[in-house]
Design a protein around this motif. Structure first.
Motif, mmCIF file in Angstrom:
data_model
loop_
_atom_site.group_PDB
_atom_site.id
_atom_site.type_symbol
_atom_site.label_atom_id
_atom_site.label_comp_id
_atom_site.label_asym_id
_atom_site.label_seq_id
_atom_site.Cartn_x
_atom_site.Cartn_y
_atom_site.Cartn_z
ATOM 1 N N LEU A 160 0.841 -1.214 0.000
ATOM 2 C CA LEU A 160 0.000 0.000 0.000
ATOM 3 C C LEU A 160 0.867 1.251 0.000
ATOM 4 C CD1 LEU A 160 -2.756 1.323 0.124
ATOM 5 C CD2 LEU A 160 -2.802 0.897 2.591
ATOM 6 N N PHE A 161 1.930 1.247 0.772
ATOM 7 C CA PHE A 161 2.822 2.397 0.824
ATOM 8 C C PHE A 161 3.504 2.602 -0.524
ATOM 9 C CE2 PHE A 161 6.959 4.374 1.715
ATOM 10 C CZ PHE A 161 6.557 5.501 2.413
ATOM 11 N N GLY A 196 2.359 -5.442 14.912
ATOM 12 C CA GLY A 196 2.791 -6.268 16.052
ATOM 13 C C GLY A 196 4.001 -7.089 15.697
ATOM 14 N N GLN A 197 4.706 -6.731 14.621
ATOM 15 C CA GLN A 197 5.836 -7.523 14.116
ATOM 16 C C GLN A 197 7.142 -6.749 14.102
ATOM 17 O OE1 GLN A 197 3.794 -8.699 10.308
ATOM 18 N NE2 GLN A 197 4.680 -10.687 10.856
ATOM 19 N N LEU A 198 7.353 -5.906 15.071
ATOM 20 C CA LEU A 198 8.568 -5.098 15.061
ATOM 21 C C LEU A 198 9.837 -5.932 15.266
ATOM 22 C CD1 LEU A 198 7.852 -1.704 16.840
ATOM 23 C CD2 LEU A 198 8.468 -2.125 14.477
ATOM 24 N N VAL A 199 9.695 -7.149 15.762
ATOM 25 C CA VAL A 199 10.888 -7.984 15.931
ATOM 26 C C VAL A 199 11.273 -8.683 14.630
ATOM 27 C CG1 VAL A 199 10.535 -8.384 18.382
ATOM 28 C CG2 VAL A 199 9.475 -9.916 16.718
ATOM 29 N N ASN A 244 13.487 -3.484 8.675
ATOM 30 C CA ASN A 244 14.284 -2.881 7.598
ATOM 31 C C ASN A 244 13.406 -2.027 6.689
ATOM 32 O OD1 ASN A 244 16.595 -4.131 8.544
ATOM 33 N ND2 ASN A 244 16.390 -5.900 7.187
ATOM 34 N N PHE A 245 12.202 -2.516 6.405
ATOM 35 C CA PHE A 245 11.307 -1.735 5.551
ATOM 36 C C PHE A 245 10.930 -0.421 6.235
ATOM 37 C CE2 PHE A 245 6.827 -0.562 4.872
ATOM 38 C CZ PHE A 245 6.914 -0.101 3.561
ATOM 39 N N LEU A 246 10.525 -0.504 7.497
ATOM 40 C CA LEU A 246 10.111 0.709 8.213
ATOM 41 C C LEU A 246 11.256 1.708 8.296
ATOM 42 C CD1 LEU A 246 8.024 -0.890 11.112
ATOM 43 C CD2 LEU A 246 7.150 0.392 9.155
ATOM 44 N N SER A 247 12.472 1.180 8.496
ATOM 45 C CA SER A 247 13.621 2.071 8.563
ATOM 46 C C SER A 247 13.857 2.779 7.231
ATOM 47 C CB SER A 247 14.859 1.271 8.971
ATOM 48 O OG SER A 247 16.007 2.080 8.988
ATOM 49 N N SER A 248 13.592 2.068 6.122
ATOM 50 C CA SER A 248 13.822 2.653 4.801
ATOM 51 C C SER A 248 12.803 3.739 4.469
ATOM 52 C CB SER A 248 13.782 1.562 3.736
ATOM 53 O OG SER A 248 12.466 1.048 3.577
ATOM 54 N N THR A 249 11.586 3.670 5.045
ATOM 55 C CA THR A 249 10.553 4.656 4.726
ATOM 56 C C THR A 249 10.744 5.960 5.488
ATOM 57 O OG1 THR A 249 9.063 3.896 6.488
ATOM 58 C CG2 THR A 249 8.908 2.785 4.343
#
Length: 639
Positions: free
Chosen positions: A581-582, A601-604, A610-615
């Protein structure tokens, strides 16, 4: 004499012996007969005079020395003997001349220069009381000596292989007693060679393993070959695992066994199995974490909504607070399990040792309670954070706490206590895990960190936990050791250096912005109904206009028709993931992507992280605090 049977003349005689019926018997010439016998001997015979020259010899001597028979008389003995043996032969001959019979081995040389090994018997030759010389009988034993040397070399080679083998090689007689053992047998069993020889093998096996060992032994005596694995006792009482391969060189008389100690190999296999189990647990827990965190997020969110109502009765408020606290506790347990079970690449970040200890104790909280173990936390609240890998430290602490639990099970005390203590000592953080168990024998304090060393019963541990812990602590440039507490029990001490966080940008965090006071148009995209309803109620109560959907594709359609100031997206949805979606939003309108807030709920999960860090976009983990959304909502979107 008949035609069919004819007497064969004896070798060396001039004419056949006359028949008693046809002619009178003539007297025998004994000297001539003796000469003919000597001449016919297969062994070489040579007579030497006092001057050590040949007087006479037989045909076998001529063949041995490779010389014509008529050339031998007068030949010096030294010409017939190998140069290196001349002194030895001369000495024996002198003794023979003195009346002593001699028996020895030497080397002779032929006319062609070939050396032969001979066995010599020399006796003095006395005629009518006068010493004439010596008679030497020589037997060629060259081939026999070569065969013996070959056999000796072969035996030496196989003896070397036998003694230098890393596996124990033993033979047992028909009564089950050791008849041959090698050096490895002493190492594996702990017994000396002289103790093993003649020992019956049965006392070396535990009672439950002995019947199977006896069965295989009977099969071996019957001529079968085979292999089996069993436990056995060393002399010092240690139980080891061995693999026995057997065969029967002599049926019903002897059994040959090759024995290999596979204890360490079995422990490695168990460690591999354990590692695979942990990996499987990590995959399983990671798969269900989202499903667990979603209902926990709903429970936590509605408890917060109830607590936010001012007219809520006090008794019901207490119940809501309990629901909220237990939801948070369940969430921490899930996160701790995920953190511990997943495959984690070492990475250091600012870490609170006290927090890691609390998280670890929470993982073992149930076991500690049901075993009646009182946990005392004696923390230094002023202890600073240090750069460390929290996941690795949790593995160390969990191992020490589990070991303490198992030790206290073996101790006879009415009340058991586990004390976890932290102190800052200059540039170090000191961690102590102390129990009230039986303690550690002084002679084992230096060995407990060795790989595969364990005092637990077989099957209860691999002996790798403390050695792995030692490696982790050393990687953090710290120290770990064990000691016995003065009041009894064991104490494990860890000292870690205080390392200040690096200011290199290696550990970025999403900067907090001031809470937004504008009325925003917000879209909540989450497939969990409880999360959607809770967020809608909370954000609406804060004055925002909120729409919700459970579908990523529907969210894209709505954003085509309407502009939203903020889009809260769950990372995991059935039709279109948060990542997909992003990507669609970024491709359509990069400025729209700047309005996204993730929740998961999957931050581990390393992929998610890695994806969240890239955004570069903020993420609120589930279960969440509503106030976290107030901090990350963007400003009103400009038309």
């Amino acid at each position: 004499m008949s035609k069919g049977r004819r007497a064969t003349p004896a070798r060396g005689l001039r004419s056949p012996v006359p028949s008693s019926k046809t002619a009178p018997q003539r007297p025998l010439d004994s000297q001539r007969i003796a000469a003919e016998i000597v001449a016919a001997l297969a062994d070489a015979v040579i007579v030497t005079g006092p001057d050590r020259r040949a007087l006479t010899a037989n045909r076998a001597a001529a063949d041995l020395f490779g010389r014509p028979l008529e050339d031998l008389p007068g030949t010096p003995i030294d010409d017939l003997v190998a140069p290196g043996e001349r002194a030895n032969v001369a000495e024996h001959e002198q003794r023979a001349f003195q009346g002593e019979e001699q028996h020895y081995e030497t080397k002779v040389v032929s006319a062609s220069g070939e050396e032969r090994v001979v066995a010599v018997s020399t006796t003095p030759l006395v005629v009518e009381g006068e010493l004439i010389g010596a008679v030497a009988t020589l037997r060629d034993i060259t081939e026999q000596k070569r065969a013996q040397e070959t056999l000796t070399r072969s035996e030496a080679r196989y003896r070397h292989l036998f003694e230098s083998a890393s596996d124990a090689i033993v033979t047992l007689d028909a009564t089950g007693r050791f008849t041959t053992v090698n050096h490895a047998s002493e190492i594996i069993s702990g017994y000396r060679r002289e103790e093993l020889l003649g020992m019956f093998f049965a006392p070396l096996f535990p009672d439950d393993e002995l019947p199977r060992a006896l069965t295989h032994y009977q099969r071996a005596l019957g001529g079968e070959t085979g292999l089996f694995e069993t436990a056995f006792y060393r002399k010092d009482g240690e139980v080891r695992t061995i693999q026995v391969t057997y065969s029967t060189p002599q049926l019903d008389e002897e059994v040959l066994c090759v024995i290999r100690d596979v204890t360490d190999q079995k422990m490695l296999q168990e460690q591999l199995i354990q590692s695979e189990k942990m990996s499987a647990i990590g995959q399983l827990v990671s798969g269900v974490a989202h499903e667990l965190n979603n209902p926990l997020a709903g429970i936590s969110a509605f408890a917060q909504l109830l607590l936010s109502e001012k007219r809520f009765p006090p008794d019901q408020r207490t119940a809501a607070e309990m629901i909220y606290a237990e939801a948070r506790r369940a969430s921490r347990i899930v996160q701790n399990l995920l953190t511990f079970a997943r495959q984690h690449k070492p990475e250091r970040s600012p870490t609170s040792v006290n927090q890691v200890l609390d998280d670890t104790l929470e993982l073992r909280g149930y076991e500690l309670r049901v075993r009646g173990i009182d946990v005392q936390r004696d923390y230094d609240d002023q202890a600073p954070e240090t750069m460390a890998d929290a996941h690795q430290l949790q593995q160390v602490f969990l191992n020490l706490i589990t070991n303490a639990e198992q030790a206290m099970e073996r101790a006879e005390r009415d009340q058991q206590r586990l004390t976890v203590r932290t102190r800052q000592a200059g540039t170090l953080i000191r961690i102590e895990v102390e129990d009230t168990g039986p303690g550690i024998p002084p002679n084992l304090l230096e060995r407990i960190f060795n790989p595969f060393f364990t005092t637990k019963p077989t099957g209860s541990g691999t002996g790798l936990g403390l050695s792995i812990s030692l490696g982790i602590v050393r990687e953090h440039e710290g120290r770990i050791w064990a000691e016995n507490a003065p009041q009894g029990g064991a104490r494990f001490v860890i000292e870690l250096p205080v390392v200040a966080p690096r200011a290199t940008g290696d550990f970025p965090s999403t900067p907090l912005v001031q809470p937004v006071t504008d009325r925003l148009h917000v879209l909540v995209v989450d497939d969990e109904a409880s999360v959607r309803v809770a967020l809608q109620r909370y954000l609406s109560g804060r004055g925002h206009e909120v729409e919700t959907t459970a579908s990523g594709r529907e969210a894209l359609a709505r954003m085509r028709e309407d502009a939203f100031d903020a889009v809260i997206i769950d990372m995991r949805m059935p039709d279109l993931s948060g990542e997909q979606l992003f990507g669609e939003l970024k491709a359509r309108d990069p400025s729209y992507a700047e309005r996204v807030i993730f929740t998961t709920g999957q931050l581990v999960d390393d992929t998610v992280r890695n994806f969240l860090s890239s955004t570069g976009r903020p993420c609120v983990p589930k279960p969440f605090e509503f106030s976290a959304f107030d901090q990350v909502l963007p400003a009103r979107r400009v038309s």
